[in-house]
Design an enzyme around this catalytic site. Structure first.
Site, PDB file in Angstrom:
ATOM      1  N   GLU A 176      11.847  -5.737  -9.715  1.00 10.64           N
ATOM      2  CA  GLU A 176      12.460  -4.411  -9.577  1.00 10.64           C
ATOM      3  C   GLU A 176      11.842  -3.409 -10.551  1.00 10.64           C
ATOM      4  OE1 GLU A 176      16.783  -2.077  -9.676  1.00 10.64           O
ATOM      5  OE2 GLU A 176      16.672  -4.159 -10.317  1.00 10.64           O
ATOM      6  N   LYS A 213      12.401  -4.956  -5.130  1.00  9.44           N
ATOM      7  CA  LYS A 213      13.529  -4.029  -5.095  1.00  9.44           C
ATOM      8  C   LYS A 213      13.033  -2.707  -5.671  1.00  9.44           C
ATOM      9  CE  LYS A 213      18.352  -3.327  -6.454  1.00  9.44           C
ATOM     10  NZ  LYS A 213      19.602  -3.945  -6.926  1.00  9.44           N
TER      11      LYS A 213
END
Length: 295
Positions: A176, A213
């Protein structure tokens, strides 16, 4: 079991719920849920209350694998129980939802336009514990605030370095590298980040796969190459501070990307609501996010 779970994540319709608020973000999450700081005396009571909130969400009749494919958990949540079952087992066995574990330890101070992750010295032990608890994958967050090529390169290198360690441990890493949605050069940051991600993806071994992400991009469908990349199991989007309606509207413009929302999912829920009212609000939220995730 692992092959079944991999197929579930690769093909499953729905989104990933982020229920991984840590010690620093828990007071705000509880306040938005209607529980103020004077309701608990210490950290132990605070974590008890947030587990009650998460349990209420996970046990809701509308929170099922039909629309939710995964849940990201805080470490304490992984160690606790839901309806007398270990939380990860409850999610997979009772709901058909894949459990993920947040493994990062927070962010370093801003430097070169980015915030790297703090070191994760106990990662090997953490991954061993996660495997024992039947966790499917992990998640770790960095933040990009400026279009600084050197800083962004360090973020992506660090994410992939830890990601490969997680793959070696038999778990699926969600990388992420969040681009701050308020950054004045957000689009340029995304272009630099994309170049670095593709470079590192192409260096992975054939059998190695990751998930990503990412912030919802400024340019519609910008992540299509990542969505279709053979080394990427799934691309998911964080809400990043957008309201639910904004996040849903933007996500719909990015086919193949599914949601992994936290605040945009939990908005409108309250400890003071009856179970019926709580379930109605949660069901409406899940429905909107699900539709945007299958567009």
């Amino acid at each position: 079991m692992k092959n079944q779970q991999m197929e579930r994540m690769r093909k499953g319709k729905g989104f990933i719920a982020a229920l991984d608020q840590s010690g620093g973000s828990t007071p705000k999450a509880l306040a938005e849920y209607g529980i103020q700081k004077d309701a608990y005396k210490n950290e132990e009571e605070m974590f008890d209350l947030v587990h009650e909130m998460r349990t209420r969400i996970m046990t809701s009749p509308c929170f099922t694998g039909d629309k939710v494919v995964g849940v990201i958990l805080f470490e304490q949540t992984m160690e606790r129980e839901v309806e007398n079952m270990p939380t990860p087992d409850y999610l997979w066995q009772k709901k058909g939802i894949l459990p993920f574990l947040k493994v990062d330890k927070g962010l370093e101070p801003l430097n070169e336009g980015v915030q790297l992750m703090k070191p994760i010295p106990e990662l090997e032990k953490q991954l061993e514990r996660a495997r024992a608890k039947n966790i499917f994958g992990t998640k770790m967050r960095s933040v990009i605030k400026e279009a600084n090529p050197e800083g962004i390169q360090k973020v992506i290198s660090q994410q992939f370095e830890y990601g490969k360690q997680i793959i070696d441990a038999g778990l699926m890493p969600i990388l992420e590298p969040e681009v701050d949605i308020h950054s004045p050069d957000k689009e340029e940051s995304e272009k630099i980040m994309m170049t670095q991600i593709l470079k590192h993806l192409n260096m992975l071994e054939e059998e190695q796969k990751i998930m990503l992400k990412l912030s919802i991009p400024s340019q519609d469908s910008f992540y299509s190459e990542l969505v279709n990349h053979p080394k990427v199991l799934r691309v998911v989007a964080l809400s990043g501070g957008y309201s639910r309606d904004e996040a849903v509207e933007l996500l719909e413009k990015n086919p193949g990307v599914i949601a992994s929302f936290s605040r945009a999912l939990l908005g409108g829920l309250s400890a003071q609501q009856s179970d019926e009212a709580f379930d109605q609000v949660l069901n409406a939220s899940i429905g909107k996010i699900y539709q945007a995730s299958i567009t």
